[in-house]
Design a protein around this motif. Sequence first.
Motif, PDB file in Angstrom:
ATOM      1  N   LYS A  31      62.682 -60.603  19.588  1.00 25.34           N
ATOM      2  CA  LYS A  31      62.988 -59.934  21.155  1.00 25.34           C
ATOM      3  C   LYS A  31      62.669 -58.791  21.148  1.00 25.34           C
ATOM      4  O   LYS A  31      62.819 -57.933  20.387  1.00 25.34           O
ATOM      5  N   CYS A  32      62.105 -58.520  22.641  1.00 20.88           N
ATOM      6  CA  CYS A  32      61.557 -57.010  22.583  1.00 20.88           C
ATOM      7  C   CYS A  32      61.683 -56.675  24.139  1.00 20.88           C
ATOM      8  O   CYS A  32      61.857 -57.764  25.097  1.00 20.88           O
ATOM      9  N   ASN A  33      61.872 -55.751  24.612  1.00 19.93           N
ATOM     10  CA  ASN A  33      62.074 -55.381  26.062  1.00 19.93           C
ATOM     11  C   ASN A  33      60.588 -55.004  26.494  1.00 19.93           C
ATOM     12  O   ASN A  33      60.500 -54.848  27.588  1.00 19.93           O
ATOM     13  N   GLN A  34      59.223 -55.428  25.855  1.00 20.15           N
ATOM     14  CA  GLN A  34      58.148 -55.239  26.465  1.00 20.15           C
ATOM     15  C   GLN A  34      57.275 -56.393  25.982  1.00 20.15           C
ATOM     16  O   GLN A  34      57.705 -57.304  25.033  1.00 20.15           O
ATOM     17  N   SER A  35      56.146 -56.668  26.715  1.00 17.17           N
ATOM     18  CA  SER A  35      55.124 -57.841  26.286  1.00 17.17           C
ATOM     19  C   SER A  35      53.725 -57.131  25.913  1.00 17.17           C
ATOM     20  O   SER A  35      53.016 -57.371  27.262  1.00 17.17           O
ATOM     21  N   CYS A  36      53.440 -56.555  24.954  1.00 22.26           N
ATOM     22  CA  CYS A  36      52.279 -55.713  24.971  1.00 22.26           C
ATOM     23  C   CYS A  36      51.237 -56.622  24.771  1.00 22.26           C
ATOM     24  O   CYS A  36      51.254 -57.688  23.998  1.00 22.26           O
ATOM     25  N   PHE A  37      50.033 -56.037  25.188  1.00 21.59           N
ATOM     26  CA  PHE A  37      48.660 -56.902  25.189  1.00 21.59           C
ATOM     27  C   PHE A  37      48.306 -57.115  23.694  1.00 21.59           C
ATOM     28  O   PHE A  37      47.627 -58.174  23.209  1.00 21.59           O
ATOM     29  N   HIS A  38      48.510 -56.239  22.895  1.00 26.07           N
ATOM     30  CA  HIS A  38      47.875 -56.084  21.377  1.00 26.07           C
ATOM     31  C   HIS A  38      49.145 -56.755  20.401  1.00 26.07           C
ATOM     32  O   HIS A  38      48.626 -56.698  19.350  1.00 26.07           O
ATOM     33  N   CYS A  39      50.113 -57.174  20.722  1.00 25.26           N
ATOM     34  CA  CYS A  39      51.435 -57.507  20.094  1.00 25.26           C
ATOM     35  C   CYS A  39      50.910 -58.694  19.176  1.00 25.26           C
ATOM     36  O   CYS A  39      50.545 -59.844  19.508  1.00 25.26           O
ATOM     37  N   HIS A  40      51.065 -58.455  17.792  1.00 24.80           N
ATOM     38  CA  HIS A  40      50.313 -59.478  16.702  1.00 24.80           C
ATOM     39  C   HIS A  40      51.617 -60.536  16.582  1.00 24.80           C
ATOM     40  O   HIS A  40      51.367 -61.473  15.978  1.00 24.80           O
ATOM     41  N   VAL A  41      52.678 -60.263  17.169  1.00 29.00           N
ATOM     42  CA  VAL A  41      53.950 -61.063  16.846  1.00 29.00           C
ATOM     43  C   VAL A  41      54.221 -61.903  18.114  1.00 29.00           C
ATOM     44  O   VAL A  41      55.353 -62.748  18.017  1.00 29.00           O
ATOM     45  N   ALA A  42      53.690 -61.565  19.179  1.00 30.15           N
ATOM     46  CA  ALA A  42      54.117 -62.214  20.283  1.00 30.15           C
ATOM     47  C   ALA A  42      55.384 -61.850  20.919  1.00 30.15           C
ATOM     48  O   ALA A  42      56.033 -62.856  21.462  1.00 30.15           O
ATOM     49  N   SER A  43      55.933 -60.866  20.615  1.00 29.73           N
ATOM     50  CA  SER A  43      57.211 -60.572  21.360  1.00 29.73           C
ATOM     51  C   SER A  43      57.565 -60.327  22.873  1.00 29.73           C
ATOM     52  O   SER A  43      56.517 -59.826  23.494  1.00 29.73           O
ATOM     53  N   SER A  44      58.551 -60.628  23.371  1.00 31.75           N
ATOM     54  CA  SER A  44      58.639 -60.353  24.577  1.00 31.75           C
ATOM     55  C   SER A  44      60.177 -60.663  24.745  1.00 31.75           C
ATOM     56  O   SER A  44      61.037 -60.757  24.023  1.00 31.75           O
ATOM     57  N   PRO A  45      60.799 -60.151  26.158  1.00 29.91           N
ATOM     58  CA  PRO A  45      61.934 -60.008  26.444  1.00 29.91           C
ATOM     59  C   PRO A  45      62.694 -61.500  26.567  1.00 29.91           C
ATOM     60  O   PRO A  45      64.066 -61.771  26.422  1.00 29.91           O
ATOM     61  N   LYS A  46      61.704 -62.479  26.426  1.00 28.53           N
ATOM     62  CA  LYS A  46      62.179 -64.005  26.406  1.00 28.53           C
ATOM     63  C   LYS A  46      62.501 -64.502  24.994  1.00 28.53           C
ATOM     64  O   LYS A  46      62.999 -65.870  25.027  1.00 28.53           O
ATOM     65  N   ARG A  47      61.906 -63.951  24.049  1.00 22.47           N
ATOM     66  CA  ARG A  47      62.176 -64.428  22.782  1.00 22.47           C
ATOM     67  C   ARG A  47      63.621 -64.184  22.447  1.00 22.47           C
ATOM     68  O   ARG A  47      64.416 -63.302  22.737  1.00 22.47           O
ATOM     69  N   THR A  48      64.238 -65.017  21.560  1.00 23.32           N
ATOM     70  CA  THR A  48      65.306 -64.979  21.187  1.00 23.32           C
ATOM     71  C   THR A  48      65.994 -65.144  19.749  1.00 23.32           C
ATOM     72  O   THR A  48      67.013 -64.840  19.268  1.00 23.32           O
ATOM     73  N   GLU A  49      64.845 -65.107  19.044  1.00 18.32           N
ATOM     74  CA  GLU A  49      65.036 -65.184  17.401  1.00 18.32           C
ATOM     75  C   GLU A  49      65.698 -64.013  16.970  1.00 18.32           C
ATOM     76  O   GLU A  49      65.111 -62.821  17.085  1.00 18.32           O
ATOM     77  N   MET A  50      66.724 -64.031  15.979  1.00 19.44           N
ATOM     78  CA  MET A  50      67.331 -63.086  15.435  1.00 19.44           C
ATOM     79  C   MET A  50      67.708 -63.414  13.945  1.00 19.44           C
ATOM     80  O   MET A  50      67.855 -64.497  13.425  1.00 19.44           O
ATOM     81  N   MET A  51      67.453 -62.216  13.067  1.00 21.38           N
ATOM     82  CA  MET A  51      67.772 -62.732  11.719  1.00 21.38           C
ATOM     83  C   MET A  51      69.256 -62.847  11.634  1.00 21.38           C
ATOM     84  O   MET A  51      70.158 -62.307  12.123  1.00 21.38           O
ATOM     85  N   SER A  52      69.542 -63.796  10.739  1.00 20.75           N
ATOM     86  CA  SER A  52      71.036 -64.260  10.629  1.00 20.75           C
ATOM     87  C   SER A  52      71.808 -63.363   9.566  1.00 20.75           C
ATOM     88  O   SER A  52      71.073 -62.746   8.774  1.00 20.75           O
ATOM     89  N   ASP A  53      73.237 -63.199   9.588  1.00 22.00           N
ATOM     90  CA  ASP A  53      73.907 -62.364   8.773  1.00 22.00           C
ATOM     91  C   ASP A  53      73.667 -62.785   7.315  1.00 22.00           C
ATOM     92  O   ASP A  53      73.486 -61.909   6.428  1.00 22.00           O
ATOM     93  N   GLU A  54      73.298 -64.064   6.860  1.00 23.42           N
ATOM     94  CA  GLU A  54      72.964 -64.332   5.610  1.00 23.42           C
ATOM     95  C   GLU A  54      71.841 -63.996   5.044  1.00 23.42           C
ATOM     96  O   GLU A  54      71.514 -63.238   3.936  1.00 23.42           O
ATOM     97  N   ALA A  55      70.733 -63.864   5.855  1.00 28.61           N
ATOM     98  CA  ALA A  55      69.470 -63.133   5.559  1.00 28.61           C
ATOM     99  C   ALA A  55      69.525 -61.600   5.491  1.00 28.61           C
ATOM    100  O   ALA A  55      68.870 -61.097   4.614  1.00 28.61           O
ATOM    101  N   LEU A  56      70.253 -61.105   6.389  1.00 25.22           N
ATOM    102  CA  LEU A  56      70.646 -59.576   6.310  1.00 25.22           C
ATOM    103  C   LEU A  56      71.311 -59.299   4.992  1.00 25.22           C
ATOM    104  O   LEU A  56      70.905 -58.099   4.332  1.00 25.22           O
TER     105      LEU A  56
END
Length: 320
Positions: A31-56
Amino acid sequence: MKDTLPLLIATDFRPLQREGVGVLQANITLKCNQSCFHCHVASSPKRTEMMSDEALELLLQMLDQHPEIHTLDITGGAPELHPRFQWLVRQARQRGVTVIDRCNLTILSEPGFEKMAAFLAEQQVDIVASLPCYSADNVNAQRGDGVFDASIAGLQQLNALGYGKEGTGLTLNLVYNPLGPALPPAQVELEAAYKRELKVHFGIAFNQLFTLANMPIQRFGSTLISKGQFSSYMQLLKDNFNAATLPDLMCRNTLSVDYLGQVYDCDFNQQLKLHAGSAVEPLHLRDYLDLDLKGLPIKVADHCYGCTAGQGSSCGGALS
């Protein structure tokens, strides 16, 4: 021949092995507050993926099990958008580990994040921030309208707290990406220009400038394909392959972890789902807790030319 994303093993790379692991890089959210042209992870405000508590928790176990890991490099997306970002930073700092925040600067101006810069300074977090140019037009063209002004405001906020100032111990490094399918210019000269222009026009100071070639994957790779520029860009990277960059590649001493807790040789391999080393199936953090991390094989493919072309990608890592 139709353009396709790179998945073939690169022929210019000798077999690479991991020298050890000093840096654990964790992509904790897309999840990101931007959608940059060069972003190699394709982040954007629409993404919802978050690391779980277990993985943290497993990230912290890795730090405990492997004292040779001296740095936790937190990236995204905008990593600050993860609800447990501050908790993770505190936990790592309590262990005496250096923490890097891959900050896009504009997050510091978002509602609800007004105190984030002060938190980062309090925890003595190193900041690596993307600023693809000192010109408003170029930055806005790559990252969106209004991003340059918000980035400058973020840098001024960080400077006011001591970031980038000699003797404070608060490190602020900037990252340059070319606007399109081109190699970065010489880092020393570009850093001097950045420092001069940002100081004169905005009163901004920073420590170092890192130059990073745009990776031909995800959003940038798809854009190249749509414009028929993918093959020519890959040829440019290959034609400028520099074997002298191999000893300092990020993958030699860094492990990359995705939001699911799966482990990769680098953040770019992560985006292409090229699993770590010789693994066919994805390996998880729990598989690495008791593993000797030195000497593990590193998987390479054609996109690796992005880190080895010309002077190489000096920041050695993915950026939000």
